[in-house]
Design a protein around this motif. Structure first.
Motif, PDB file in Angstrom:
ATOM      1  N   ALA A 221       0.890  -1.074   0.078  1.00  0.00           N
ATOM      2  CA  ALA A 221       0.106   0.129   0.065  1.00  0.00           C
ATOM      3  C   ALA A 221       0.995   1.249   0.091  1.00  0.00           C
ATOM      4  CB  ALA A 221      -1.032  -0.002   1.131  1.00  0.00           C
ATOM      5  N   ILE A 222       2.007   1.089   0.828  1.00  0.00           N
ATOM      6  CA  ILE A 222       2.836   2.242   0.874  1.00  0.00           C
ATOM      7  C   ILE A 222       3.411   2.529  -0.508  1.00  0.00           C
ATOM      8  CG2 ILE A 222       5.181   2.756   1.689  1.00  0.00           C
ATOM      9  CD1 ILE A 222       4.374   1.761   4.316  1.00  0.00           C
ATOM     10  N   HIS A 223       3.941   1.177  -1.246  1.00  0.00           N
ATOM     11  CA  HIS A 223       4.640   1.579  -2.531  1.00  0.00           C
ATOM     12  C   HIS A 223       3.475   2.278  -3.667  1.00  0.00           C
ATOM     13  CE1 HIS A 223       5.867   0.246  -6.434  1.00  0.00           C
ATOM     14  NE2 HIS A 223       7.190   0.781  -6.243  1.00  0.00           N
ATOM     15  N   ALA A 224       2.110   1.684  -3.494  1.00  0.00           N
ATOM     16  CA  ALA A 224       1.302   2.096  -4.376  1.00  0.00           C
ATOM     17  C   ALA A 224       0.893   3.607  -4.048  1.00  0.00           C
ATOM     18  CB  ALA A 224      -0.047   1.308  -3.990  1.00  0.00           C
ATOM     19  N   ALA A 225       0.917   4.006  -2.725  1.00  0.00           N
ATOM     20  CA  ALA A 225       0.682   5.633  -2.650  1.00  0.00           C
ATOM     21  C   ALA A 225       1.567   6.351  -3.077  1.00  0.00           C
ATOM     22  CB  ALA A 225       0.333   5.545  -0.863  1.00  0.00           C
ATOM     23  N   LEU A 226       3.139   5.859  -3.014  1.00  0.00           N
ATOM     24  CA  LEU A 226       4.208   6.645  -3.453  1.00  0.00           C
ATOM     25  C   LEU A 226       3.966   6.829  -4.922  1.00  0.00           C
ATOM     26  CD1 LEU A 226       6.653   5.646  -0.925  1.00  0.00           C
ATOM     27  CD2 LEU A 226       5.950   7.913  -1.065  1.00  0.00           C
ATOM     28  N   ALA A 227       3.894   5.515  -5.629  1.00  0.00           N
ATOM     29  CA  ALA A 227       3.926   5.654  -7.156  1.00  0.00           C
ATOM     30  C   ALA A 227       2.665   6.595  -7.467  1.00  0.00           C
ATOM     31  CB  ALA A 227       3.487   4.175  -7.390  1.00  0.00           C
ATOM     32  N   ARG A 228       1.591   6.496  -6.883  1.00  0.00           N
ATOM     33  CA  ARG A 228       0.448   7.418  -7.478  1.00  0.00           C
ATOM     34  C   ARG A 228       0.599   8.695  -7.263  1.00  0.00           C
ATOM     35  NH1 ARG A 228      -3.076   4.137  -4.820  1.00  0.00           N
ATOM     36  NH2 ARG A 228      -2.841   5.927  -3.030  1.00  0.00           N
ATOM     37  N   THR A 229       1.237   9.202  -6.172  1.00  0.00           N
ATOM     38  CA  THR A 229       1.434  10.605  -5.846  1.00  0.00           C
ATOM     39  C   THR A 229       2.585  11.198  -7.018  1.00  0.00           C
ATOM     40  OG1 THR A 229       1.363  10.074  -3.330  1.00  0.00           O
ATOM     41  CG2 THR A 229       2.354  12.251  -4.009  1.00  0.00           C
TER      42      THR A 229
END
Lengths: 342, 342, 342, 342
Positions: C254-262
């Motif tokens: 979830a952390i990676h997804a949030a960073l990638a999205r941002t």
């Protein structure tokens, strides 16, 4: 028997290196450490790598009772040793690591250091501390003048050749690569990590470096005539070490033979097989000097490469080697530490 | 009395470091050096910094007559020591610097090293070589397994705290800065000077580093329950040294007190005053370990910083320390070399 | 259209970096350079690497005619910008690279910097210069406060996670490895080459570093409650770069997804594939920031690694990025320089 | 108009440096990248610092359709370019960064490289790529041979002096300090970080270095007689850069005047004021070359110091400079990047 040792100027790099070496010296005991601006501190606060040692606190020079001292190492900025040594009790032996007593001629001293010498009689008395060449005088000396670190590196390469007339005296070029600890611990912008870490730069080129005073003195003595070498030191991104490339005109084989013969029995000086060159990193933190001779494709031209650790063989190790002699010890006592690599 | 020493795998960095240390060790004599791929060469050709020493030539392992050997240092790539040690004469003592005997559990070995152990009975016999905590067993051991260098650095910081229940066992984070000699002398593109000189990079993050096998084993033993630390090593542009930052939850003062008490009489381990942190450069080339404890502004959080030289206290110095015990010598013999700085 | 630029404090490293970047910026022209102690010198004498550029001579700040200046970069020691910016003509835009306007709360400023702010009204007006998160405000700002270099590195890793409630706010540990240019060009003994070249050392550990003021301010804003991270910077033997290891509790995917999205559309920020970590040497001298997320073997634990060049994206590159926005240029103008490696 | 560029051997350091430079070149577009052993990988996996760029994947050389290519940069190990260039469509221009076309004389090539040349007709056709001296021929060339990086550094210092008869041709000594990226990315034990980080070492001394082939060729052309220089390169612990100390016999003032005159209008070459020496760190990552002349205390002796970045002005930057000319662009297009310091 234990020799009582005082170190003056213990807060500089050569002072710390003396402490490092003496820490495992079997017959020297440090009884006093001075550092004027850091008086009152413990050595372990100034140099955390020495915190595990049982050492006297740093004091001001005048607080030391020299009556209980057999030998003083003076690791002071140049100019400060002259009056100090003059005023010491005559019974105290002195190894000076600075520049104050390297030059015997007051005029030469004033030329290179910009001010008259205050103890010219001691200038005369002092023995030049290049152990392998002044061994007998050092044994009997009260005052020994440690050589410049560049001066030692180059003289090991050239003295036998100049002394034996093997090279053209008017065409000697010495290009040095110097670790940055040689500049000491004083604050200069161009000694900051960020300034030096990815940089290589010469300095005092063209005949302006003070160690030339030593070369001029010693080489003239050997040659019986003036000898002026060309000399360029460089700061390279390394902490310790000097690598000197000495370009000369002369027969490479004869040069190699002369060096090999001169140093055959020397415990600290190794002449590599003909054609092989030493690396600066292979003498780090030791009292060793490695020398190589490489012939050039041009006839009668040779490259002599000499390397040592400026803080050890070039300064504090040399100082202990000389002190050993002055104190009646075997010259190698405490100095057979192997180099640190990698 | 002189102990006859053989070093297997002498051409790696830990092998060279053993030679460096033993060069000034008063009661050890190197009688054999092996290096399979470099058999026939002299040590001074493989490592010019050791050329001045009088050493036996490098041979293949099978050429060594172990009858005349008191103790073997095995500095081999992991996997190679197992059969070798099994086949040695029982009278020869062994200090293994590799990973082959660090883990007592065959399943754990296979998990971390990807293949079954070929001498599981020796796995059981081997004593874990963290001297300060296994001193008595080491004294009587025939086979001692040197610890991983990271494993030593972190265990010095954490063992007393885990053993005494002073920290939250589920929240231990260890972030390490590693000198590059830890990667050894084998050829890898990412170990080239140009790749590393201006770079900092973590590796084997997230629980993949093999030294975790040691942590898991030792910390579970101390805690009586599984302990999994978070562990990240990093390559920094330095040759030697490991600096470990260990972030824990617990009372900083109690943590400092426990460490100070544990190491009060240890000759090689120094706990700094509360709130002060050590520097990696202040233990270089020595057998010392410096530890500091710093309280955080957040309550009940502490940072424990531990540093040592991976090649010395983390490997070859530790090995000599253990060998001293096994040979009936004082533990510190030949190991009181002061750190090299700068 | 060309924008007239003045750089105050041009003799520091961030000043020199501004000149380096602007040298190839198509629409900025440097019309004034100040450096109080070096007034009268040419920039090429202070920084030989800039000697080929056609630049105004260094002057004292008061000699600058700000009427002809569109935008000022103030690269001054903290404390000096406050009065200066207050007294500038209102029409001049300012990007302050120092710490004077980073904290909005006068009490926080006084707490971290030890003295009251002299222009608290400007503290309020100043926009925090983390471009990717304050883009709109920056576009309209007269005064932008550049972030601390550590503050930028860590915020890129953590802001989206704190903002989206993805991690435990009470257990954030950030361990940084810092190139030494971050300490600036001022003279300190512990910044000498010989002190740092083979050393790694933490500093301001335990909650004492001033950049914590920025973290506290920004993270509290995002979380709607106080957030205190644990933060340890370290000096490593590199000139440029910061590598931040951020240890958090939360779901790695979830952390990676949030960073990638941002950061999906950000020109300067790259999120690496899940499980891969960046290296500090791969963003050198560029305006890029690389971020990686690595899951731990322990459940719900992640390591986020963020790296940038402290002098570029962490300071002068960020400043130009903000200035571009303030001057109506495309944000990336002049900043797409590729990193220098090796 | 955009020029379609292919880079052969893109996985080496000079290949990566070409990509870095072309990344901000306004009129070049990379359409193909080859790297035989790494074919199939993306450039960003081989060089993470280039991951943000939109680049074609690495392919094998034979997969490239040269019909759509205007100019090829060949950054291949020596020996590989000869057949390759011979077999390219005649319409494709080539800048070869290797050694294959530097020597015009087949015998000289065979002497220095140990094997006969396979395309001697191209040897004749190739123009030597020292832009400042072969500008007109380069403009019209189909095939340009990039110079050796050492060869460039020294020729900038000496060509005007040899051409104008200002120095003794039999006494030229060049001592070089070389950043380690010059050794390339191939795996050699002596290029490991741990081997080089605290070491300085000469290599190929005495007339064995292959770049001597270039010196012999070019200097004989200029002098109208054979000229053999003495040449010693050294590896120093830096990644980029070459600093060449050239010791000559001649009038220092006349030498300085000749150099200043020669380079007065050159965009990339700066002659410093008389008596001042350049630093290697002040041209890093730029296409600049700095030259200084220092008189010696000995009459008629001068030291000429020349420095450039081996990967940029010494190789890939030079290659782009030449390509600009061959493609009808301004010579400086895309090359005015300022040096990176610190």
């Amino acid at each position: 028997m234990t020799h009582k040792i005082a170190i003056l100027g213990a807060s500089g790099y050569t002072g710390a290196e003396l402490v490092r070496i003496i820490a495992t010296h079997p017959t020297m005991e440090i009884v006093a450490l001075s550092a004027d601006r850091k008086a009152g501190m413990r050595m372990g606060d100034v140099y955390p790598h020495l915190a595990h040692l049982d050492l006297p606190a740093l004091v001001k020079m005048e607080e030391i009772d020299f009556a209980g001292v057999d030998l003083v190492f003076a690791a002071l900025p140049h100019g400060l040793s002259q009056a100090l040594v003059r005023d010491l009790p005559r019974g105290v032996k002195v190894v000076d690591l600075g520049a104050d007593f390297r030059l015997r001629d007051p005029a030469a001293y004033e030329k290179w250091y910009g001010q008259p010498h205050v103890a010219p009689e001691l200038q005369k008395e002092a023995v030049y501390g290049l152990t392998e060449f002044y061994r007998d005088e050092i044994r009997d000396a009260r005052l020994v003048a440690g050589t410049g670190c560049n001066a030692a590196t180059v003289q090991y390469a050239l003295r036998p050749l100049i002394g034996q007339g093997l090279i053209d005296l008017d065409r000697i070029i010495c290009d040095l690569k110097n670790g940055i600890s040689g500049a000491g611990r004083s604050l200069k912008e161009n000694m900051l990590f960020a300034e030096r870490a990815t940089n290589v730069e010469g300095y005092a080129q063209g005949g302006r470096h003070r160690h030339l005073g030593e070369f001029d003195q010693e080489f003239a003595l050997l040659a019986g005539r003036p000898v002026e070498i060309i000399f360029t030191p460089h700061l390279v991104p390394a902490t310790r070490g000097i690598l000197a490339d000495c370009y000369v005109e002369g027969d490479p084989q004869a040069i190699h033979a002369a060096l090999a013969r001169t140093y055959a029995d020397e415990p600290f000086i190794t002449v590599l097989p003909f054609g092989r060159a030493p690396g600066m990193g292979h003498v780090t933190a030791s009292n060793l000097c490695h020398i190589g001779v490489i012939p050039d494709r041009k006839e009668n031209r040779a490259l002599i490469v000499s390397t040592l650790d400026n803080l050890t063989k070039g300064s504090s190790g040399q100082a202990v080697q000389n002190a050993n002699l002055m104190l009646g010890e075997d010259e190698t006592t405490g100095l057979m530490l192997a180099p640190v690599f990698p």
